[in-house]
Motif scaffolding. Sequence first.
Motif, PDB file in Angstrom:
ATOM      1  N   ILE A  88       0.835  -1.199   0.000  1.00 19.07           N
ATOM      2  CA  ILE A  88       0.000   0.000   0.000  1.00 19.07           C
ATOM      3  C   ILE A  88       0.876   1.257   0.000  1.00 19.07           C
ATOM      4  O   ILE A  88       0.648   2.184  -0.771  1.00 19.07           O
ATOM      5  CB  ILE A  88      -0.950   0.002   1.222  1.00 19.07           C
ATOM      6  CG1 ILE A  88      -1.909  -1.196   1.137  1.00 19.07           C
ATOM      7  CG2 ILE A  88      -1.749   1.293   1.299  1.00 19.07           C
ATOM      8  CD1 ILE A  88      -2.680  -1.452   2.414  1.00 19.07           C
TER       9      ILE A  88
ATOM     10  N   ASP B 109      -9.106  -2.887   6.428  1.00 21.95           N
ATOM     11  CA  ASP B 109      -8.469  -3.640   5.337  1.00 21.95           C
ATOM     12  C   ASP B 109      -7.070  -4.073   5.750  1.00 21.95           C
ATOM     13  O   ASP B 109      -6.651  -5.205   5.539  1.00 21.95           O
ATOM     14  CB  ASP B 109      -8.352  -2.770   4.081  1.00 21.95           C
ATOM     15  CG  ASP B 109      -9.704  -2.305   3.580  1.00 21.95           C
ATOM     16  OD1 ASP B 109     -10.505  -3.142   3.180  1.00 21.95           O
ATOM     17  OD2 ASP B 109      -9.948  -1.080   3.608  1.00 21.95           O
ATOM     18  N   GLU B 110      -6.332  -3.118   6.356  1.00 24.07           N
ATOM     19  CA  GLU B 110      -4.922  -3.349   6.655  1.00 24.07           C
ATOM     20  C   GLU B 110      -4.730  -4.262   7.858  1.00 24.07           C
ATOM     21  O   GLU B 110      -3.893  -5.165   7.819  1.00 24.07           O
ATOM     22  CB  GLU B 110      -4.211  -2.011   6.896  1.00 24.07           C
ATOM     23  CG  GLU B 110      -4.116  -1.121   5.659  1.00 24.07           C
ATOM     24  CD  GLU B 110      -5.414  -0.389   5.318  1.00 24.07           C
ATOM     25  OE1 GLU B 110      -6.349  -0.391   6.159  1.00 24.07           O
ATOM     26  OE2 GLU B 110      -5.502   0.163   4.212  1.00 24.07           O
ATOM     27  N   LEU B 172      -5.532  -1.557  -2.548  1.00 24.49           N
ATOM     28  CA  LEU B 172      -6.388  -2.492  -1.823  1.00 24.49           C
ATOM     29  C   LEU B 172      -7.043  -3.481  -2.780  1.00 24.49           C
ATOM     30  O   LEU B 172      -7.210  -4.659  -2.453  1.00 24.49           O
ATOM     31  CB  LEU B 172      -7.455  -1.738  -1.017  1.00 24.49           C
ATOM     32  CG  LEU B 172      -6.916  -0.915   0.157  1.00 24.49           C
ATOM     33  CD1 LEU B 172      -8.013  -0.111   0.814  1.00 24.49           C
ATOM     34  CD2 LEU B 172      -6.237  -1.811   1.189  1.00 24.49           C
ATOM     35  N   GLN B 176      -6.499  -7.769  -3.047  1.00 21.58           N
ATOM     36  CA  GLN B 176      -7.607  -8.734  -3.022  1.00 21.58           C
ATOM     37  C   GLN B 176      -7.486  -9.781  -4.120  1.00 21.58           C
ATOM     38  O   GLN B 176      -8.136 -10.814  -4.070  1.00 21.58           O
ATOM     39  CB  GLN B 176      -8.954  -8.009  -3.208  1.00 21.58           C
ATOM     40  CG  GLN B 176      -9.273  -6.965  -2.174  1.00 21.58           C
ATOM     41  CD  GLN B 176      -9.703  -7.576  -0.861  1.00 21.58           C
ATOM     42  OE1 GLN B 176     -10.019  -8.752  -0.781  1.00 21.58           O
ATOM     43  NE2 GLN B 176      -9.675  -6.782   0.195  1.00 21.58           N
TER      44      GLN B 176
END
Lengths: 112, 232
Positions: A88, B109-110, B172, B176
Amino acid sequence: MNNRIVLVIIGMFVVTFIPRILPTLLFSKYEMPKWLRRGIKYVPISVFSYLIMTDVLFVEQKIALSFANVKLLPALATLIVAIKSKSIGITILVGVLGYILYQYGMTMPPLL
Amino acid sequence: MTYKNLKKPFIISLPIALGYIPLGIVCGMLLNNAGLNPYSVVAMSFLVFAGSSQFVAASMLAHGATLIAIVVTTFIINLRQLIYSSSLANHLTEKNPLKIIAFSQFITDETFAINSRQYNDASWSDTDATLLGLFSNLHWVIGNLIGALFGKYLGIPTGVAGFALTAMFIALLALQIRQKSDVRLCVIGAFSAIAVYSFNQSGFSIIISTAISVLIAAFIDNLTGKAEVDDE
């Protein structure tokens, strides 16, 4: 702090709290139904595809498939970085840098 | 609880801080611009703790959206927490409901991604996972507070800040994608989004588009018999 903002915060808290705690509380006791497990697994990719597409492809609520759309090519480059790095932090850094460079290139006068 | 218990989750939370603090600064700045004072920004970041929803809420508040539209959109964007929570439920050995709630409130999410991996390590406890969540939440709150207080002096152009969010969504999404059918689902989701958004740009278009995408994907998986394979 006005009332509207307090209500927004409380409302957002409730709707984010429930999907977080419900499964862990429930499935610490019961098995998850099959149909739910099947449907739910498609949600993350569907939601993120939607968020990215409507953000990148639409300018002032109209579809914009041209180089004048400053997000289009940087987003494509960001996608490649994201797939390669799976990080990220790196994706955000490289993506934003690419966006700044592209925007700078678009506003620069022609070289010749 | 000793210093030693806190150290491991804190160190593991640091890569999350790398993303949460800069993004939190931008988020706090946008929320402040949308009319939230620093106290409300901290309250929202602590209680809601959902990056994408807070960005969307900032944009919707700035555009004068209704309370219902903001809350419903937040709910839809965070429905994916159901999956994370369900998946993490398989790892939890904790039976105390209050402790389960504390653990679950910090699911993002993280933290989902990192806890799923950490639970493969036998020494990773439910308390460690909860502390990782708490530290991640603090990184997020600190970032938002800095943004709310000093954002206007940092002079971050909104276009650049907006693209940081775009890049986070792209990252993100990439996290996935694990198999070929996931790429197909991206394409289905993308076309569904373009089709629905071209006709309807209200807060409900995300619900309609997601429902269409999920139904098409489930239908294809049923035809190819993939759904049964995944259930095993």
